[in-house]
Design an enzyme around this catalytic site. Structure first.
Site, short mmCIF file in Angstrom:
data_model
loop_
_atom_site.label_atom_id
_atom_site.label_comp_id
_atom_site.label_asym_id
_atom_site.label_seq_id
_atom_site.Cartn_x
_atom_site.Cartn_y
_atom_site.Cartn_z
N ASP A 203 -29.07 -42.64 -5.89
CA ASP A 203 -27.81 -43.00 -5.94
C ASP A 203 -26.99 -42.89 -4.72
O ASP A 203 -27.49 -42.38 -3.82
CB ASP A 203 -27.15 -42.37 -7.03
CG ASP A 203 -27.01 -41.00 -6.93
OD1 ASP A 203 -27.24 -40.26 -5.91
OD2 ASP A 203 -26.83 -40.10 -8.09
N SER A 204 -25.72 -43.24 -4.68
CA SER A 204 -25.08 -43.30 -3.41
C SER A 204 -24.31 -41.89 -3.45
O SER A 204 -23.61 -41.51 -2.11
CB SER A 204 -24.05 -44.09 -3.37
OG SER A 204 -22.96 -44.24 -4.56
N GLY B 191 -21.86 -41.02 -4.91
CA GLY B 191 -20.29 -41.25 -5.52
C GLY B 191 -20.05 -40.44 -7.12
O GLY B 191 -19.31 -39.43 -6.99
N ASP C 260 -19.67 -46.29 -4.54
CA ASP C 260 -18.57 -47.05 -5.48
C ASP C 260 -17.76 -45.87 -5.93
O ASP C 260 -18.18 -44.73 -5.69
CB ASP C 260 -19.34 -47.74 -6.50
CG ASP C 260 -20.38 -46.68 -7.59
OD1 ASP C 260 -20.31 -45.83 -6.85
OD2 ASP C 260 -20.49 -47.31 -8.80
N GLN D 166 -18.39 -52.64 -11.29
CA GLN D 166 -17.67 -51.81 -12.11
C GLN D 166 -16.43 -52.60 -12.78
O GLN D 166 -16.95 -53.55 -13.41
CB GLN D 166 -17.04 -50.95 -10.90
CG GLN D 166 -17.72 -49.58 -10.48
CD GLN D 166 -18.03 -48.88 -11.12
OE1 GLN D 166 -17.62 -48.56 -12.64
NE2 GLN D 166 -19.03 -47.84 -11.04
N GLY E 149 -20.29 -47.25 -14.17
CA GLY E 149 -19.12 -46.76 -15.06
C GLY E 149 -19.45 -47.09 -16.61
O GLY E 149 -18.49 -47.19 -17.28
N ASP F 1 -32.11 -45.47 -15.84
CA ASP F 1 -32.13 -43.93 -15.64
C ASP F 1 -31.30 -43.02 -16.31
O ASP F 1 -30.27 -43.44 -16.75
CB ASP F 1 -31.99 -43.70 -14.28
CG ASP F 1 -30.40 -43.45 -13.81
OD1 ASP F 1 -29.56 -44.29 -13.86
OD2 ASP F 1 -30.20 -42.10 -13.71
N HIS G 121 -43.38 -34.36 -22.35
CA HIS G 121 -43.29 -35.13 -23.76
C HIS G 121 -42.37 -36.16 -23.48
O HIS G 121 -42.59 -37.39 -23.98
CB HIS G 121 -43.40 -34.31 -24.85
CG HIS G 121 -43.22 -35.18 -26.20
ND1 HIS G 121 -44.28 -35.91 -26.58
CD2 HIS G 121 -42.20 -35.72 -26.49
CE1 HIS G 121 -43.90 -36.63 -27.59
NE2 HIS G 121 -42.55 -36.51 -27.58
#
Lengths: 376, 376
Positions: B92-93, B95, B146, B194, B221, B271, B340
């Site tokens: 991720d960035s 942010g 973002d 977003q 978002g 994710d 698991h």
């Protein structure tokens, strides 16, 4: 439970043997990873078997009795079925944890009343209940209920405590010999030599314990804060008295150096929380010495942790990555360090055994002691 | 980075595809285990590969930037070399963590100033630095910088924030297109839609993001506290606009039910920390429903955790043993539960893929949603 001596070292009292149990053989000298509550902390059973090559693990009666409790272990069909470890298991008698972990406790001739460290509930352990509990847990090797004296300990206390431990042993043996295994496989009872750091008490205790002629014998009350030289002296004295044709177990020992020196004195079995507890704090034992992973020097060392061991974690992960995980308190750091340290401990005793059988133990041991005590 | 569509469901907008990266292929729909600080908590890399069958994992730029730091990752030769995971990685960035974890932070057009949650030190992230940092970390898929708006969020704030996110995307793309991979393999940049929970903003954002024509597109978002129905509505609207020939990644989602429903809406990548975080708290996802291992009812259930998955931990350890470990706060409990749950999540998306390819997705999905939302 049969013990075969396969070889003895000429330059020391070190021996190599094989202990046969219904859950498989144990090649001695051996180190037993500590699985306090039925789990060696941060290590899967599969990893114990395949990566660490553990042959026997230890469980703590005090912990297992309190949690999950005997009814659960009995219903599971014993500790092996409960935790999925199919190889030998040894349980201590619970005494040591009663003294070190529980709150209010009262030691009397009949037994020990104590409070659970979990919920404060009151419980009573005696030589008889300790045997009953260990029958129910279902370890292959179960330990007599003793009092482990602290260090330092005055002579009178040590003598009185030792005498009581001997009387308790009589009761343990009676109970053990008049009961049987719950799960169809053989269990055996090891008595424990006490006597603090007093030569005459240790001699007297070793002679008494030997006279019970059980399948194996243990030495307790050492590695509780006394100088290493004193531990070696007591171990040496006691080993000279304990029978040579039965395994000797030095409880709660120790550092890699302690283990090597005590193998040289005739000890066959060891257990200690050090490889796993210190792992969780970032201390790594390697074939070249000790690494404190919190040290800045490892932050950009991208070499494997210790290639000489050949294990999965020791060669796959770098020192820099392990340091990052330890510093960041990532669970994987505890996992890698625990597997690595146990792999090292098992390598150490396996290699000691090879050296004994090859007749080169003392030279190798003296060289290894230098290495394993080096701070990298 | 090539994306191939292998099949589409007739009864829904679900798709099955293959995403090609220089670290291997990713079969979509896919779930990406979260490896915050370069480690999926309580799981070995070997277990991710062999037991869980993960195809790609996620790393958090914010965490990796602070610890171990860029110099270490650069010296290691990138994140794959550093943590030993040889397959695709997405970062991720940074942010999201800046907004949720750090102390004082200031969002301006230029970028965000924030304090480390570890030592309070001051740092600055901008679209340009976020790209530079992710170039250095070396993920295969890197995310645009973002602002992730909270829920609820007023319209004016959501619109202004979205507009800034779009301007930031322009800067991200410029920086990305004028720099190159540090380690010789391809990296690609995904922009993020977003617009909070406002239909017109989501439409506008999706159109803007699509116009950048990157290799894949993400939706951010959502799953920040809004009702699931609202999340599905926004996802549906956005998927209708994002190109069909590129992968769509719904960030931070979600429960097994959320994942199934969003696959049906055309999402390809997910994710979430849920399978690992909830595992550490004793919540187990199975093919038949959710088990809270702290519940008394599991204490004497000696059945395997979930035989239908066939994985090592799911079949080797019993529910009673796992419950004991979780209640006793044993690290192995977190390990077993994490493996698991991730095995289950990967099974879920793999099975969804099979059902899409076999043309039976909707019936299967409706049946599975009932199961995975059942409390056992």
């Amino acid at each position: 439970m049969k013990f075969e001596l396969k070889g003895s070292d000429k330059g020391s009292k070190a021996r190599a043997g094989v202990l046969h149990t219904d859950h498989g053989i144990i090649e001695t000298p051996i180190f037993m990873p500590v699985g306090t509550a039925g789990s060696v902390k941060a290590v899967h059973q599969r990893e114990l078997r395949d990566d660490i090559a553990a042959q026997i693990i230890l469980g703590n009666t005090y912990h297992l009795y309190l949690r999950p409790g005997l009814d659960i272990i009995q219903q599971a069909g014993g500790i092996h079925k409960f935790n999925g470890w199919e190889f030998p298991i040894l349980t201590d008698s619970g005494g040591y944890q009663v003294y070190s972990l529980s709150g209010v406790r009262k030691i009397k001739e009949e037994g020990v009343t104590f409070q659970s460290h979990i919920d404060g509930s009151k419980h009573f352990f005696s030589p008889e209940t300790a045997i009953d509990i260990q029958r129910t847990i279902g370890a292959d090797i179960i330990m007599a209920f003793d009092e482990c004296t602290p260090y330092p300990c005055d002579y009178t206390y040590a003598k009185n405590s030792m005498d009581m431990t001997h009387r308790w042993l009589e009761r343990c043996c009676n109970r053990f010999d008049n009961t049987s295994s719950h799960y169809g496989y053989e269990q055996t009872l090891f008595p424990i030599v006490q006597g603090s750091t007093y030569n005459d008490l240790r001699k007297q205790s070793a002679e008494t314990i030997a006279s019970f002629e059980r399948d194996g014998n243990a030495i307790g009350g050492l590695s509780v804060g006394e100088p290493a030289e004193m531990m070696y002296e007591m171990t040496d004295k006691v080993c000279a008295i304990l029978p040579t044709d039965k395994p000797r177990y030095l409880m709660g020992v120790g550092t890699p150096e302690n283990i090597l020196e005590c193998i040289a004195l005739g000890i066959d079995m060891f257990d200690c929380v050090m490889p796993t507890r210190n792992a969780r704090n970032g201390m790594i034992f390697t074939t070249e010495g000790i690494m404190n992973m919190r040290n800045e020097k490892w932050k950009d060392d991208f070499n494997p942790i210790d290639t000489s061991l050949g294990g999965h974690v020791s060669t796959q992960y770098s020192r820099a990555y392990l340091r990052h995980l330890i510093v960041s308190k990532e669970i994987l750091g505890a996992q890698i360090a625990s597997i690595h340290n146990l792999t090292f401990y098992l390598w150490l005793v396996t290699e000691a055994r090879n050296q004994i059988l090859q007749g080169n133990f003392v030279d190798w041991k003296n060289d290894m002691v230098k290495k394993v005590t080096t701070r990298l």
